[in-house]
Design an enzyme around this catalytic site. Sequence first.
Site, PDB file in Angstrom:
ATOM      1  CG  ASN A  34      -1.585   1.271   1.542  1.00  0.00           C
ATOM      2  OD1 ASN A  34      -2.010   1.443   0.758  1.00  0.00           O
ATOM      3  ND2 ASN A  34      -2.703   0.939   2.435  1.00  0.00           N
ATOM      4  CE  LYS A  36      -0.371   3.238   4.698  1.00  0.00           C
ATOM      5  NZ  LYS A  36      -0.570   3.427   6.209  1.00  0.00           N
ATOM      6  CG  HIS A 118      -5.920   1.901   4.959  1.00  0.00           C
ATOM      7  ND1 HIS A 118      -5.954   3.104   6.195  1.00  0.00           N
ATOM      8  CD2 HIS A 118      -5.204   0.876   4.960  1.00  0.00           C
ATOM      9  CE1 HIS A 118      -4.519   2.872   6.167  1.00  0.00           C
ATOM     10  NE2 HIS A 118      -4.050   1.195   5.642  1.00  0.00           N
ATOM     11  CD  GLU A 120      -3.307   4.960   6.888  1.00  0.00           C
ATOM     12  OE1 GLU A 120      -3.009   5.310   5.255  1.00  0.00           O
ATOM     13  OE2 GLU A 120      -2.261   4.966   7.137  1.00  0.00           O
ATOM     14  CD  GLU A 188      -4.149  -3.175   6.813  1.00  0.00           C
ATOM     15  OE1 GLU A 188      -2.457  -2.942   6.746  1.00  0.00           O
ATOM     16  OE2 GLU A 188      -4.739  -1.708   6.397  1.00  0.00           O
ATOM     17  N   GLY A 194       1.857   1.918  10.554  1.00  0.00           N
ATOM     18  CA  GLY A 194       2.612   3.208  10.314  1.00  0.00           C
ATOM     19  C   GLY A 194       3.483   3.363  11.716  1.00  0.00           C
ATOM     20  CB  SER A 234       4.174  -1.957  11.676  1.00  0.00           C
ATOM     21  OG  SER A 234       4.261  -1.122  12.441  1.00  0.00           O
TER      22      SER A 234
HETATM   23  P1  PGA Z   1       2.411   0.210   7.507  1.00  0.00           P
HETATM   24  O1  PGA Z   1       0.621   0.171   6.909  1.00  0.00           O
HETATM   25  O2  PGA Z   1       2.856  -1.287   7.443  1.00  0.00           O
HETATM   26  O3  PGA Z   1       3.384   1.372   7.630  1.00  0.00           O
HETATM   27  O4  PGA Z   1       1.843  -0.421   8.965  1.00  0.00           O
HETATM   28  C1  PGA Z   1      -0.307  -0.937   6.767  1.00  0.00           C
HETATM   29  C2  PGA Z   1      -1.562  -0.220   5.852  1.00  0.00           C
HETATM   30  O5  PGA Z   1      -1.740   1.693   6.462  1.00  0.00           O
HETATM   31  O6  PGA Z   1      -1.779  -0.499   5.649  1.00  0.00           O
END
Ligand code: PGA
Length: 272
Positions: A34, A36, A118, A120, A188, A194, A234
């Site tokens: 992803n 983003k 997601h 976010e 997730e 993140g 992560s």
């Molecule tokens: P990350 O993000 O691996 O940076 O924690 C995962 C995601 O948001 O799908």
Amino acid sequence: MLLKLLFRSFSSTSKPFKCSAVKAMGRKFTVGGNWKMNGDKATYDGLIANLTSNCLDKEVDVVIGAPACYLEYVRTKLPSTIGVAAQNCFYKKSGAFTGEISPEMILDNKCDWVIIGHSERRQIFGETDQMIAEKVNYALSVGLKVIFCIGETLEEREAGKTHEVCFRQMQAAADKVKNWDNVVVAYEPVWAIGTGKVATPEQAQDVHAALRTWAKDKLSPEIAEGLRIIYGGSVTADNAPSLSKQPDIDGFLVGGASLKPEFVKIINCKSD
Ligand code: PGA
């Protein structure tokens, strides 16, 4: 610049992955990257070169989530063996929905996946369970494959509500979606995204197993058995091997590390 340097040193020093045949068993391991809202064409050229110059485990479904305005660019440059996903879409074909893209537009760009729900999108853009369920259902109905994201916040986990929250998010989709063949569920935990705080293999397996049991009870035993449930939050080349050994973890959705050379190691973590 840093990314470019990383790539240069990676391509010159890393051992190429041996393309041995790996036996497929059950659900296909799936790894999504992803990206983003990161990068530009030059960045993507480097990321794509990393994917195409290394040998990838053929038994793994790899999907790249690119920003909407780069879908065509990325699709054209990646081999057809790697899927390309939009990171969001609306639940209508067309109309006065300024700023949105439709599943039909994603397909028109020759991309066949979309990431929906997601955290976010849920947290920053206020998407509700119901809106996300509409999106999942509509995207599936026009032929897209969907990475459907769910997961609890830290507050919810600490209040002992992890399963309850995940089941509620699943139920909202289940109220609309009848055919789950083209759905990959991405668990997730929001606190792991993140943050560098990955769920332990046991924590992740606990939720994945609970989700599969939920799917068995609420959908059907066949759907539950075939449903891919991938973990996100992560994930790195270091923690991917132990997570991937858990019986109900069928792959990963990777944010930060998908922008680094180690993404290849994550893809190959079952066979490296
Ligand atoms: P990350 O993000 O691996 O940076 O924690 C995962 C995601 O948001 O799908």
